[in-house]
Design a protein around this motif. Structure first.
Motif, PDB file in Angstrom:
ATOM      1  N   PHE A  80       0.811  -1.205   0.000  1.00  0.00           N
ATOM      2  CA  PHE A  80       0.000   0.000   0.000  1.00  0.00           C
ATOM      3  C   PHE A  80       0.845   1.256   0.000  1.00  0.00           C
ATOM      4  O   PHE A  80       0.523   2.234  -0.634  1.00  0.00           O
ATOM      5  CB  PHE A  80      -0.952  -0.002   1.201  1.00  0.00           C
ATOM      6  N   VAL A  86       1.851   1.912  -3.436  1.00  0.00           N
ATOM      7  CA  VAL A  86       0.718   2.464  -4.175  1.00  0.00           C
ATOM      8  C   VAL A  86       0.535   3.934  -3.825  1.00  0.00           C
ATOM      9  O   VAL A  86       0.378   4.783  -4.694  1.00  0.00           O
ATOM     10  CB  VAL A  86      -0.573   1.671  -3.858  1.00  0.00           C
ATOM     11  N   ALA A 125      -2.867   3.238   3.151  1.00  0.00           N
ATOM     12  CA  ALA A 125      -3.713   2.112   3.522  1.00  0.00           C
ATOM     13  C   ALA A 125      -2.929   1.165   4.425  1.00  0.00           C
ATOM     14  O   ALA A 125      -1.705   1.169   4.424  1.00  0.00           O
ATOM     15  CB  ALA A 125      -4.174   1.381   2.272  1.00  0.00           C
ATOM     16  N   ARG A 126      -3.660   0.412   5.199  1.00  0.00           N
ATOM     17  CA  ARG A 126      -2.979  -0.542   6.079  1.00  0.00           C
ATOM     18  C   ARG A 126      -3.944  -1.664   6.440  1.00  0.00           C
ATOM     19  O   ARG A 126      -5.160  -1.534   6.260  1.00  0.00           O
ATOM     20  CB  ARG A 126      -2.436   0.140   7.330  1.00  0.00           C
ATOM     21  N   LEU A 175      -9.778   4.635  -2.351  1.00  0.00           N
ATOM     22  CA  LEU A 175     -10.669   3.485  -2.284  1.00  0.00           C
ATOM     23  C   LEU A 175     -10.551   2.665  -3.559  1.00  0.00           C
ATOM     24  O   LEU A 175     -10.452   1.447  -3.531  1.00  0.00           O
ATOM     25  CB  LEU A 175     -12.113   3.966  -2.107  1.00  0.00           C
ATOM     26  N   VAL A 231      -8.058   2.576  -5.593  1.00  0.00           N
ATOM     27  CA  VAL A 231      -6.761   1.903  -5.584  1.00  0.00           C
ATOM     28  C   VAL A 231      -6.816   0.657  -4.713  1.00  0.00           C
ATOM     29  O   VAL A 231      -6.356  -0.415  -5.088  1.00  0.00           O
ATOM     30  CB  VAL A 231      -5.664   2.871  -5.082  1.00  0.00           C
ATOM     31  N   ALA A 232      -7.421   0.806  -3.530  1.00  0.00           N
ATOM     32  CA  ALA A 232      -7.518  -0.327  -2.613  1.00  0.00           C
ATOM     33  C   ALA A 232      -8.258  -1.485  -3.266  1.00  0.00           C
ATOM     34  O   ALA A 232      -7.887  -2.650  -3.127  1.00  0.00           O
ATOM     35  CB  ALA A 232      -8.233   0.089  -1.327  1.00  0.00           C
ATOM     36  N   VAL A 271      -5.954  -3.156  -5.772  1.00  0.00           N
ATOM     37  CA  VAL A 271      -4.879  -3.934  -5.155  1.00  0.00           C
ATOM     38  C   VAL A 271      -5.406  -5.221  -4.538  1.00  0.00           C
ATOM     39  O   VAL A 271      -4.816  -6.282  -4.670  1.00  0.00           O
ATOM     40  CB  VAL A 271      -4.140  -3.079  -4.098  1.00  0.00           C
ATOM     41  N   PRO A 307      -8.547   1.669   3.844  1.00  0.00           N
ATOM     42  CA  PRO A 307      -8.001   2.398   2.700  1.00  0.00           C
ATOM     43  C   PRO A 307      -7.190   3.615   3.130  1.00  0.00           C
ATOM     44  O   PRO A 307      -7.326   4.090   4.254  1.00  0.00           O
ATOM     45  CB  PRO A 307      -9.252   2.833   1.934  1.00  0.00           C
TER      46      PRO A 307
END
Lengths: 346, 346
Positions: A6, A9, A33-34, B7, B9-10, B13, B32
């Protein structure tokens, strides 16, 4: 691993030149993010509650008055007969000063609590939990604390917006004043009920009514304007409320019905808390309303009020009243009961 | 907008099929990325502190003993002469029971504080803030609270690992016992100093020494094992500590020097807190050690100890002692001073 992915990203998206998150000129903070593991620092029962997926309906809400009416209809709550049995309490529907309510009575009341009465205002974003569902938290309190609890089944929007709920709660308070000495009574509630607890005190003072001997606002919806840092920091971390601008906020706006959201009767954090009775506040580290609980705590302390704060590890909004068998649930309610015992007359 | 972008992107991924963050089978939560604005719910002075970029050195640390020695060298602190002048306090280097310390004395001491003495143990991840820098928080407390404060300049790693700091702190406590009645004394400190405050009480009890009349552990490093949910939830949100596995943790491990990190003398949250003196704990909603502060609070309450918790809106680790002119700084220290006044003998 996921954290690293993340971060990469985030760097791509924000065009960062190194692995550090940077702060733009306005001071806002970009947080990557995590993945949050379930904490090991809570009981297995609480781990199960924390491990639940985030609410799938948090930002899904009615688009028509009829759908709102369905949502605000009275319900029987979840598992209330079993909860009453587990705590050996009974619940009777009564009318107090013209308002529907429930008297929740434990089988055994210790001598010090016989002349005491708690008034409960339920949560549910002002719309949910009408009818018997109103009594869930009252049963926990009666069970763990061995108090009689009078639970207000206030009217709800869309038919009955602000100030109906507060009018009803104050009508019940006036009725309660004929049942017990005010110094022997406390008011408590969670979420919308926490906000109503606070606005009841503001309103009682305004009407020159006697105030209760103590209050226990649990994770109060104390600020409907959207202010409060944990709306941002605990966004998507609180698995109950999840975020602002969701269903609960829509319900609160339905309740507010166009009134100024900063009115202390709707957002009690903006009220003058001078002369408030001793208060104990409860929240959790993942609570979307963590900020709006601690802000009330600070405001009370600034006004010189005796005010205690309990913040439970890892808990999201109102997790402390999810599982009667979680040790943290007992701990939260017994702490409130001890506080009431310390501050109420007998 | 940024929130929406992240969001998306999350979703890419993690290969999610809809806009909701999902919870994998082990209950961990995928959160996110987001942008956190500076909260409007704190003073302008605190907004400036919160708006500061995250520490650029949080995960940069020495790789050799010589570099560690440089880092642990005594310093004169930042702006201490001005701070002493602002608070009208003086600071004298003294030796107490063989240990270096500073006596910080306000120009004016009110009658009720004349027979009282506070013992201060500074923070800095056990490595930093040796020498005069030790006294920064002592000056705040002497200034806002009008107490005499004895600040321990304990020995530090790499030359002097655990238990040197604790040995020194206890030696000073023994010296202090000759200066004032124990019930007229409190121990306080922040971060590593908060942990030392707690481990001093454990150690004093072990050695059958008199305990202080009150303690004030501020955002204590109470758990060096990495447990504590806010290490995850406030990762990259706390702009001071930023994350675990960074510089501060490396320093704490240097201090621990191979000892079991779960030893209550290193991680006091695992200690038995029965019989502890009244305690007031301070933290903030963005504090990486929020969990490890509230866990100590709960543990104290479970042991039946009088324990109060103050959680400040939006603050990261130890933000409450950054700016002497921030109203929140005054509020935090005056609250601690009131607590001491309530619980200490005269």
């Amino acid at each position: 691993m996921a954290r690293v992915a993340f971060l990469v990203v985030a760097i791509i998206v924000f065009g960062m030149s190194n692995g550090h998150t940077q702060t733009p000129a306005n001071g806002s903070l970009q947080v990557p993010a995590r993945t949050l593991p379930v904490p090991t620092t809570v009981s297995p029962e609480m781990q199960a509650i924390i491990a639940a997926p985030i609410s799938s309906t948090w930002n899904v809400f009615p688009k028509s008055i009829d759908e709102w009416k369905t949502m605000s209809a009275p319900t029987t709550g979840r598992g209330l007969p079993a909860l009453r049995e587990r705590f050996a309490v009974k619940s009777e529907a009564i009318t107090v000063n013209g308002v529907q309510a429930y008297m929740v009575t434990p089988q055994t009341i210790p001598p010090e609590n016989r002349n005491r009465l708690l008034v409960h205002v339920h949560g549910g974003c002002y719309v949910l939990n009408g009818g018997e569902a109103a009594t869930s938290e009252a049963i926990y309190m009666a069970g763990f604390g061995h108090f009689k609890v009078l639970s207000v089944d206030y009217r709800r929007p869309p038919e009955h917006p602000y100030p109906a709920a507060l009018d009803d709660a104050i009508a019940v308070w006036k009725g309660a004043l004929k049942m017990a000495a005010p110094t022997n009574m406390a008011i408590f509630g969670t979420s919308a009920g926490g906000a109503l607890t606070l606005s009841m005190v503001l309103r009682a003072r305004q009407e020159k009514l006697p105030l209760p001997g103590a209050i226990a606002p649990g994770t109060p919806m104390s600020d409907l304007t959207g202010a409060g840092d944990s709306f941002a920091t605990n966004f998507m971390i609180d698995n109950v409320l999840v975020g602002s601008d969701g269903r609960c906020d829509a319900m609160a706006r339905l309740y507010a019905n166009g009134h100024d959201l900063k009115d202390p009767m709707l957002s009690p954090v903006y009220g003058d808390m001078t002369g408030f009775p001793p208060a104990i506040l409860t929240t959790g580290t993942r609570d979307l309303l963590l900020s709006n609980t601690v802000r009330v705590h600070r405001k009370l302390r600034q006004a010189g009020v005796v005010a205690e704060l309990q913040v439970f590890e890892g808990q999201s909004h109102a997790h402390y009243m999810r599982d009667a068998n979680a040790p943290e649930t007992r701990e939260a309610f017994e702490e409130i009961a001890r506080f009431f015992d310390k501050h109420l007359g007998k």
